[in-house]
Design an enzyme around this catalytic site. Structure first.
Site, PDB file in Angstrom:
ATOM      1  N   HIS A  64      -5.530  -0.609  11.641  1.00 43.42           N
ATOM      2  CA  HIS A  64      -4.989  -1.299  10.471  1.00 43.42           C
ATOM      3  C   HIS A  64      -5.820  -2.545  10.199  1.00 43.42           C
ATOM      4  CE1 HIS A  64      -1.959  -2.061   7.478  1.00 43.42           C
ATOM      5  NE2 HIS A  64      -1.538  -3.178   8.030  1.00 43.42           N
TER       6      HIS A  64
ATOM      7  N   GLN B  21       0.809  -1.214   0.000  1.00 45.45           N
ATOM      8  CA  GLN B  21       0.000   0.000   0.000  1.00 45.45           C
ATOM      9  C   GLN B  21       0.844   1.267   0.000  1.00 45.45           C
ATOM     10  OE1 GLN B  21      -1.564  -1.085   4.058  1.00 45.45           O
ATOM     11  NE2 GLN B  21      -1.532   1.137   4.342  1.00 45.45           N
TER      12      GLN B  21
END
Length: 455
Positions: free
Chosen positions: A373, A73
């Site tokens: 997360h 990411q």
């Protein structure tokens, strides 16, 4: 009115003699002096790391389903979308007959941002009657258009817009480094919100407000498209599988690709949360006000479940061959380079000589812990067989392959108890005591509640 911070009848300033006494007491404590010598020359985590725990925490896993490489990411907060797309790609890879494949994370983020801007502007109109410095309006303005999200928000975007292979909408500089793009979009949307609030205050018609909102969305679209590229409405799809067989499927829309190659029905999953606060009973349905992205999309719904039930259902899913999307507070008790998590991996209390131990409930209510997360559970260690207790977990992260086991991390079961907040499982896997929550009226938590934290 007297300011209590300066009211001499109640103020208790630090006394210089008391401060000097603290210095003297510290200097006479050999353990703290040794800690000072170590921490001033070496990073805290290196000093606090529990070596025996590291040695004890094996990375061997009895049930492991990953045979692919991790995604990255980069400098973005798209973990929740990466985790959702990583879950989908398992079935897509099987249908395509390939081992390595990625769905476009840029495509999914583009439409999340576009939809979320619309969601925010509608909220700006709906809350125009509240003071701009109210807790709600201030929260909405502060948190506008971040990268993070929740499971149901991913479902809303993916089921509406479909998915495309990564090559159909590849990464751009801004998709992997979102800060500058986000700052421009936030400035645009915050100014737009003030403009809409002023129109409402001046008694503007619904048509006038709609026209201004549409103009703002055109501006948002322009900024997004400049940074991320134009998403495809169709693409020519052909590929060669791992057996060297060539396939051609013709021109497909993203929705057609989704229908043809995604093998799971996202609407048949539910997000279980471990909300440890005693006022929220297990088995209750929860939602969070003003949390979402797609107007009229799938609402964010949680079922508050015992953490042991979350573990059992996640383990069964992995044993059956399906990864599990989960959300956690990722940073505490994490050794990043080796890719290890355990609740007692670092002894910070021992370094300082200060008791830093808190419960999960205490951390949540004091704003010390929340979901930060999202990743995938792709393995579980079951030393006593498939119905036995869980011992540790294998995790597919989205931080690239230069850390841990080529990007796969190992989580001790103790860490799951303390820092995992959410797992997504099939609705039909829920035990009988949790199923009523699927149709119950949820308890609506305020927008700023910890359960609304975005991964």
């Amino acid at each position: 009115m007297t300011d209590t911070l300066t009211d001499t009848s109640t103020a208790q300033p630090l006394d210089l003699d008391a401060v000097h006494a603290l210095h003297a007491a510290f200097g006479s404590d050999p353990a703290r002096v040794r800690a000072q010598n170590a921490v001033t020359r070496t990073g805290l985590d290196e000093v606090a790391l529990n070596h025996a725990r590291v040695v004890e925490l094996s990375t061997s896993i009895s049930h492991r389903i990953d045979d692919w490489t991790v995604a990255n990411q980069k400098k973005s907060g798209r973990c929740w979308l990466f985790a959702a797309l990583n879950l989908l790609r398992v079935g897509v890879k099987e249908n395509l007959g390939v081992k390595e494949f990625e769905l476009s994370q840029n495509y999914a983020m583009y439409y999340d941002k576009l939809e979320r801007a619309n969601y925010f502007l509608l909220d700006a109109v709906a809350t125009a009657g509240e003071p701009v410095d109210s807790r709600l309006v201030s929260f909405l303005l502060t948190t506008v258009l971040g990268d993070g999200g929740q499971w149901d928000m991913a479902v809303s975007v993916l089921t509406k817009y479909g998915v495309v292979p990564k090559q159909a909408m590849p990464e751009t500089e801004s998709s992997g480094n979102t800060d500058r793009m986000n700052s421009q979009l936030r400035a645009l949307l915050r100014a737009g919100a003030l403009r809409l609030r002023a129109l409402v205050a001046d008694g503007a018609s619904d048509d006038e407000i709609t026209q201004v909102r549409a103009a703002l969305m055109r501006d948002v679209h322009a900024v997004l498209t400049i940074h991320l590229g134009t998403p495809p409405t169709s693409f020519d799809w052909q590929w060669t599988d791992d057996a060297k067989v060539f396939h051609r499927d013709g021109v497909l829309t993203p929705q057609e690709f989704f229908a043809r190659y995604v093998s799971i029905d996202l609407t048949q999953y539910v997000c279980l949360v471990d909300d440890p606060r005693r006022e929220h009973p297990k088995g209750a349905a929860l939602t969070v006000a003003h949390l979402g992205n797609v107007v009229e999309g799938q609402p964010v719904l949680y079922v508050n479940a015992p953490v042991q039930t979350m573990k059992e259902l996640a383990a069964r899913s992995i044993v059956a061959g399906e990864p599990v999307w989960f959300g956690c507070d990722v940073s505490p008790q994490m050794q990043r380079s080796d890719g290890l998590w355990a609740a007692d991996l670092f002894d910070y209390s021992g370094v300082y000589g200060v008791d830093l131990h808190t419960t999960k409930e205490q951390r949540v209510v004091s704003a010390d812990s929340a979901m930060t997360h999202a990743m995938l559970l792709v393995g579980v260690d079951l030393p006593e067989g498939v119905d036995g207790p869980t011992r540790r977990w294998r995790v597919e992260n989205s931080w690239g392959d230069d850390k841990a086991d080529k990007g796969f991390y190992t989580m001790d079961d103790s860490w799951f108890d303390e820092y995992v907040f959410e797992v997504v499982v099939r609705k039909d896997a829920l035990p009988a005591e949790l199923r009523p929550a699927l149709t119950a009226e949820p308890l609506v938590l305020p927008a700023w509640d910890p359960m609304g934290a975005l991964a």
